[in-house]
Design an enzyme around this catalytic site. Structure first.
Site, PDB file in Angstrom:
ATOM      1  CB  THR A   1      -5.237   4.181   8.658  1.00 31.01           C
ATOM      2  OG1 THR A   1      -5.022   2.956   7.977  1.00 31.01           O
ATOM      3  CG2 THR A   1      -5.089   3.925  10.139  1.00 31.01           C
ATOM      4  CG  ASP A   2      -7.498   0.643   5.204  1.00 32.49           C
ATOM      5  OD1 ASP A   2      -6.422   0.785   5.805  1.00 32.49           O
ATOM      6  OD2 ASP A   2      -7.572   0.203   4.041  1.00 32.49           O
ATOM      7  CD  GLU A   3      -2.598  -0.570   8.201  1.00 32.24           C
ATOM      8  OE1 GLU A   3      -2.075  -0.999   9.230  1.00 32.24           O
ATOM      9  OE2 GLU A   3      -1.959  -0.387   7.143  1.00 32.24           O
TER      10      GLU A   3
ATOM     11  CE1 TYR B   1      -0.068   4.411  10.870  1.00 31.81           C
ATOM     12  CE2 TYR B   1      -1.282   2.519  10.032  1.00 31.81           C
ATOM     13  CZ  TYR B   1      -1.012   3.880  10.017  1.00 31.81           C
ATOM     14  OH  TYR B   1      -1.713   4.706   9.169  1.00 31.81           O
TER      15      TYR B   1
ATOM     16  CE  LYS C   1      -3.439   7.384  11.700  1.00 29.50           C
ATOM     17  NZ  LYS C   1      -3.053   8.805  11.457  1.00 29.50           N
TER      18      LYS C   1
HETATM   19  O1  DAU Z   1      -4.253   0.778   4.729  1.00 30.83           O
HETATM   20  C1  DAU Z   1      -3.800   2.105   4.909  1.00 30.83           C
HETATM   21  C2  DAU Z   1      -2.404   2.036   5.375  1.00 30.83           C
HETATM   22  O2  DAU Z   1      -1.622   1.624   4.286  1.00 30.83           O
HETATM   23  C3  DAU Z   1      -1.872   3.324   5.933  1.00 30.83           C
HETATM   24  O3  DAU Z   1      -2.617   3.677   7.059  1.00 30.83           O
HETATM   25  C4  DAU Z   1      -0.412   3.149   6.333  1.00 30.83           C
HETATM   26  O4  DAU Z   1       0.111   4.386   6.779  1.00 30.83           O
HETATM   27  C5  DAU Z   1       0.366   2.662   5.158  1.00 30.83           C
HETATM   28  O5  DAU Z   1       1.693   2.414   5.541  1.00 30.83           O
HETATM   29  C6  DAU Z   1      -0.255   1.435   4.532  1.00 30.83           C
HETATM   30  O6  DAU Z   1      -0.042   0.253   5.341  1.00 30.83           O
HETATM   31  P1  DAU Z   1       0.371  -1.145   4.696  1.00 30.83           P
HETATM   32  O7  DAU Z   1       1.107  -1.918   5.712  1.00 30.83           O
HETATM   33  O8  DAU Z   1      -0.785  -1.799   4.028  1.00 30.83           O
HETATM   34  O9  DAU Z   1       1.355  -0.600   3.520  1.00 30.83           O
HETATM   35  P2  DAU Z   1       2.773  -1.129   3.022  1.00 30.83           P
HETATM   36  O10 DAU Z   1       3.077  -0.363   1.783  1.00 30.83           O
HETATM   37  O11 DAU Z   1       3.782  -1.170   4.092  1.00 30.83           O
HETATM   38  O12 DAU Z   1       2.451  -2.636   2.611  1.00 30.83           O
HETATM   39  C7  DAU Z   1       1.445  -2.955   1.676  1.00 30.83           C
HETATM   40  C8  DAU Z   1       1.383  -4.459   1.574  1.00 30.83           C
HETATM   41  O13 DAU Z   1       2.591  -4.941   0.971  1.00 30.83           O
HETATM   42  C9  DAU Z   1       1.290  -5.157   2.911  1.00 30.83           C
HETATM   43  O14 DAU Z   1       0.465  -6.307   2.770  1.00 30.83           O
HETATM   44  C10 DAU Z   1       2.719  -5.582   3.211  1.00 30.83           C
HETATM   45  C11 DAU Z   1       3.278  -5.845   1.826  1.00 30.83           C
HETATM   46  N1  DAU Z   1       4.729  -5.591   1.662  1.00 30.83           N
HETATM   47  C12 DAU Z   1       5.220  -4.389   2.049  1.00 30.83           C
HETATM   48  C13 DAU Z   1       6.549  -4.088   1.923  1.00 30.83           C
HETATM   49  C14 DAU Z   1       7.111  -2.765   2.372  1.00 30.83           C
HETATM   50  C15 DAU Z   1       5.570  -6.547   1.083  1.00 30.83           C
HETATM   51  O15 DAU Z   1       5.092  -7.638   0.688  1.00 30.83           O
HETATM   52  N2  DAU Z   1       6.878  -6.251   0.942  1.00 30.83           N
HETATM   53  C16 DAU Z   1       7.433  -5.081   1.367  1.00 30.83           C
HETATM   54  O16 DAU Z   1       8.674  -4.908   1.228  1.00 30.83           O
END
Ligand code: DAU
Length: 328
Positions: free
Chosen positions: A117-119, A141, A145
């Site tokens: 992942t980019d993270e 996480y 990774k």
């Molecule tokens: O960057 C790659 C990564 O992207 C993957 O390695 C991870 O497995 C994947 O879960 C994802 O991580 P993020 O934390 O970026 O994805 P997430 O969809 O959880 O959140 C995207 C963005 O949206 C992040 O800035 C947090 C925000 N968010 C997320 C949720 C679930 C909100 O504002 N509200 C929410 O309810």
């Protein structure tokens, strides 16, 4: 070619397996312990063998790897919020699981690809990360990774194992579990539930359609240079609030559903991947964000059979814990 795909019943894995079986004529064995996001029905339209087991279980891995030419490890506890609430599964799957798979691949002398992942690079205010940027993960996480990536590299360096690492940016598309931003917003918008935006909504993610990442992983598996890591980034960056507004437009929901909620602890501000190295191998993202998000919303609208059992099961309890409110 016969592939072992470990932890293979989620959205990205489904796309990867489908491309390999359909377009490459590969035999695929999926090893998965089927936790909450891994669902057998995701793979019901793709021919494959299935071994039910954990990647940290050497016996299950030995059974699944039999006859394989390569291992693709999705090492997949994927959700950052869950890693903050319950880090132990992340340590087990990413550290111990990766170790067991690497050892088994080493014993058999087969190619090993780690999906990452980019993270692992942490947050970047300007510009983009390259493969030689330092690893600076922020969450349990991304730290687990990053640890797994380092272990993979050590197996190349120390034992000469034929390894590859693929670091993807934020995936989205059909079959994605609705704990992630886009499917969560789509389903909440379709149900008239609140749209919880963390912090000020200005965190930026680099969006990559799931089919593009699945092809990218296959491309690296086929053409990558042993021992190397490859960034596979999406074509578009977008602040979260714009993503949410786009979902609102596409679902016909109202802006009044947006609710700014307490920020995620340690929330990375911006991710951005430079993908020149994988482009030089001949991969290119084909789906721009505007098209991909439209396709994604249409898929969720048309496939209630897939998400209805999720919204009435374990997810409901997760949602209440995470957001402190019930779903409608
Ligand atoms: O960057 C790659 C990564 O992207 C993957 O390695 C991870 O497995 C994947 O879960 C994802 O991580 P993020 O934390 O970026 O994805 P997430 O969809 O959880 O959140 C995207 C963005 O949206 C992040 O800035 C947090 C925000 N968010 C997320 C949720 C679930 C909100 O504002 N509200 C929410 O309810």
């Amino acid at each position: 070619m016969r592939l072992l795909v470990s932890v293979g019943a989620g959205s990205l894995k489904k796309n990867f397996v489908r491309v390999h079986v359909r377009d490459h004529g590969d035999d695929v064995v999926v090893l998965d312990k089927l936790t909450y996001a891994g669902r057998r029905e995701n793979l019901q339209d793709v021919e494959h063998e299935f071994v039910h087991g954990a990647i940290e279980d050497p016996r299950a891995v030995a059974e699944a790897i039999d006859g394989a030419d390569a291992v693709v490890n999705f090492a997949a506890e994927t959700h950052v919020d869950r890693s903050i609430a319950e880090p132990d599964a992340f340590v087990r799957t990413h550290a111990q699981g990766t170790y067991v798979l690497l050892e088994t691949a080493r014993a058999r002398g087969v190619r090993y690809l780690q999906v990452s992942t980019d993270e692992v690079y942490g947050s970047i205010a300007e510009g983009s990360f390259t493969e030689s940027s330092p690893l600076a993960p922020s969450s349990p996480y991304s730290a687990t990774k990053a640890g797994a990536d380092l272990l993979v590299s050590s197996y190349h360096h120390t034992f000469g194992l034929d390894t590859l690492i693929c670091r993807g940016s934020n995936n989205y598309g059909p079959y994605q579990y609705p704990e992630k931003l886009i499917p969560l917003m789509v389903l909440n918008a379709l149900h008239g539930d609140r749209l919880p935006v963390y912090g000020d909504g200005m965190n930026v993610r680099n969006w990559l359609f799931v089919e593009d990442f699945a092809r990218g992983i296959g491309h690296v598996l086929e053409h990558g240079v042993p021992g190397e890591a490859y960034n596979v980034g999406g074509p578009d960056e977008c602040p979260n609030i714009e993503v949410v507004r786009r979902v609102i437009e596409l679902t016909g929901a109202g802006e009044g559903l947006i609710e700014y909620v307490t920020d995620r602890p340690g929330h990375d501000r911006r991710y951005s991947l430079g993908s020149e190295k994988v482009r030089a191998l001949g991969w290119e993202a084909q789906v721009r964000f505007a098209e991909g998000v439209e396709r994604t919303v249409a898929w969720y609208r048309d496939n209630a059979w897939w998400w209805e059992p999720i919204r009435s099961g374990e997810y409901r309890a997760y949602y209440e814990r995470q957001y402190g409110r019930a779903l409608s």
